[in-house]
Design a protein around this motif. Structure first.
Motif, PDB file in Angstrom:
ATOM      1  N   ASP A 272       4.011 -29.226   3.867  1.00  0.00           N
ATOM      2  CA  ASP A 272       3.225 -28.608   2.729  1.00  0.00           C
ATOM      3  C   ASP A 272       1.819 -29.102   2.671  1.00  0.00           C
ATOM      4  OD1 ASP A 272       5.549 -27.296   2.792  1.00  0.00           O
ATOM      5  OD2 ASP A 272       6.224 -28.272   0.758  1.00  0.00           O
ATOM      6  N   LEU A 276      -1.540 -26.941   2.826  1.00  0.00           N
ATOM      7  CA  LEU A 276      -2.071 -26.644   1.615  1.00  0.00           C
ATOM      8  C   LEU A 276      -3.587 -27.095   1.597  1.00  0.00           C
ATOM      9  CD1 LEU A 276       0.824 -26.820  -0.751  1.00  0.00           C
ATOM     10  CD2 LEU A 276      -0.075 -24.906  -0.096  1.00  0.00           C
ATOM     11  N   ARG A 299      -2.363 -22.646 -11.539  1.00  0.00           N
ATOM     12  CA  ARG A 299      -0.949 -22.209 -11.584  1.00  0.00           C
ATOM     13  C   ARG A 299      -0.964 -20.909 -11.296  1.00  0.00           C
ATOM     14  NH1 ARG A 299       2.814 -26.342 -12.244  1.00  0.00           N
ATOM     15  NH2 ARG A 299       4.392 -24.711 -12.807  1.00  0.00           N
ATOM     16  N   LEU A 305       1.003 -15.200  -6.151  1.00  0.00           N
ATOM     17  CA  LEU A 305       0.781 -15.769  -4.762  1.00  0.00           C
ATOM     18  C   LEU A 305       1.032 -14.915  -3.780  1.00  0.00           C
ATOM     19  CD1 LEU A 305       2.600 -19.143  -5.586  1.00  0.00           C
ATOM     20  CD2 LEU A 305       0.300 -18.923  -4.996  1.00  0.00           C
ATOM     21  N   LEU A 338       3.147 -21.648  -0.899  1.00  0.00           N
ATOM     22  CA  LEU A 338       3.669 -21.935  -2.263  1.00  0.00           C
ATOM     23  C   LEU A 338       4.422 -20.747  -2.753  1.00  0.00           C
ATOM     24  CD1 LEU A 338      -0.058 -22.675  -3.540  1.00  0.00           C
ATOM     25  CD2 LEU A 338       2.006 -24.289  -3.336  1.00  0.00           C
ATOM     26  N   ARG A 343       5.118 -27.392  -2.074  1.00  0.00           N
ATOM     27  CA  ARG A 343       4.563 -28.029  -2.818  1.00  0.00           C
ATOM     28  C   ARG A 343       4.004 -29.276  -2.550  1.00  0.00           C
ATOM     29  NH1 ARG A 343       8.947 -30.054  -7.349  1.00  0.00           N
ATOM     30  NH2 ARG A 343      10.135 -31.352  -5.592  1.00  0.00           N
TER      31      ARG A 343
END
Length: 346
Positions: A272, A276, A299, A305, A338, A343
């Protein structure tokens, strides 16, 4: 650029965990300052612009500035010209790889009609940018250098400007300013003309007449030089240059992850954190181009997403720049990671 830094530091962590020297070498390349090459025909002021970039405030701490062949293979190119774009200028701009910025130097010599030389130069740059498709800025290189050098705008210069403030000289031409009789010694006038040119002399004299000290004069010269506009464009272009470094490193990362010996590297590179961070580096590029993007710190719901992943995937398949196509694909991939529950470490 936070995304680029995050990607580089995660790669450094993986290199430390695996002990893979190939990854360490890639990290060193990614951490190296961006190379900025300054090019142009003789006499246009390449070295002056390079000096201005090296000393500009805020300093280009992440840049290593060279001139012409001394710059090696730069990440960003600054092409300097004066007055107008000549055929050889057009050829360079047309053949230059992505990450090129054109600079109209000596903007203070662009004429005194309308709102003055700087306004004329800015309008000329807008026309040239439309014609060439290359970001184009106007800069008065001498003023940009003087603004950052206390050895230029020093006590002796301020004293000379105070003389001009009460006893004006002929600023109709450099020859007239230098050669016609005046209470200010000729060598002093030669120094003023050589370091500020006539526009800078007039600007600084007016400021001193109003009570400005050396610091205030330097700040005025800096604001009038146009260097802040060039720095802003280079900051925008640097996001793309850094992302291209990530792209260039991808085949090496793939090689390091190949085979049974690279299984651990492959696992970590697919994690991740890497996905990311690469998404965030891509967001840096798209944001610097003026696009509205959801920030990495925001968020978002799973539905948002998924919409983001679809949006950028669709965008990447359209008639867009190759750089933006690759960035959109990375943003889409990151959004899907995500969405699926990926994460970062806390």
């Amino acid at each position: 650029m936070p995304g680029y830094r995050a990607f580089t530091e995660e790669l450094a962590r993986i290199a430390a965990v695996t002990g893979d020297g190939r990854l360490t070498a890639i990290v060193e390349t990614l951490r190296a300052p961006l190379g900025v090459g300054v090019f142009g025909r003789p006499g246009v002021g390449c070295r002056t612009i390079a000096r201005a970039l090296r000393t500009a405030d805020p300093p280009g701490a992440a840049w290593q500035v060279g001139v012409g062949g001394d710059s090696g293979t730069p990440d960003l190119r600054v092409y300097v010209f004066t007055e107008t774009v000549k055929p050889e200028d057009s050829s360079f701009l047309a053949e230059s790889p992505p990450g090129c910025v054109a600079v109209l130097n000596k903007a203070d010599l662009s004429g005194f009609g309308g709102d003055g030389p700087l306004s004329i130069a800015a309008a000329r740059c807008r026309d040239i940018e439309r014609q060439t498709g290359v970001p184009t800025c106007s800069v008065a290189g001498l003023l940009a250098v003087a603004a950052q050098d206390e050895r230029i705008v020093d006590a002796a210069m301020i004293a000379a400007l105070r003389v001009l403030a009460v006893s004006p000289a002929d600023l109709g031409s450099v020859d007239a300013f230098r050669d016609r009789p005046h209470r200010l010694a000729r060598p002093v006038r030669e120094r003023l003309a050589g370091q500020l040119d006539l526009f800078g002399v007039a600007l600084a004299t007016s400021a001193v007449r109003g009570g400005a000290d050396a610091g205030a004069v330097r700040r005025l010269l800096g604001r009038s030089s146009g260097i802040s506009g060039l720095l802003a464009v280079l900051a925008r272009e640097s996001a793309g240059a850094r992302y291209r470094r990530i792209q260039a490193a991808t085949p090496q990362l793939t090689a390091a992850a190949a085979g049974s010996a690279g299984a651990r590297v492959a696992e970590l590179l697919a994690g991740d954190e890497v996905v990311l961070a690469r998404r965030d580096a891509a967001l840096d590029v798209l944001s610097s181009a003026g696009m509205q993007v959801a920030g990495s710190g925001e968020r978002q719901s799973r539905e948002a997403l998924l919409r983001q992943a679809i949006l950028w995937r669709t965008y990447s398949r359209g008639p867009v720049l190759e750089l933006h196509r690759a960035c959109a694909a990375d943003v889409s991939r990151g959004a899907l990671r995500l969405w699926s529950g990926g994460r970062r470490r806390s």
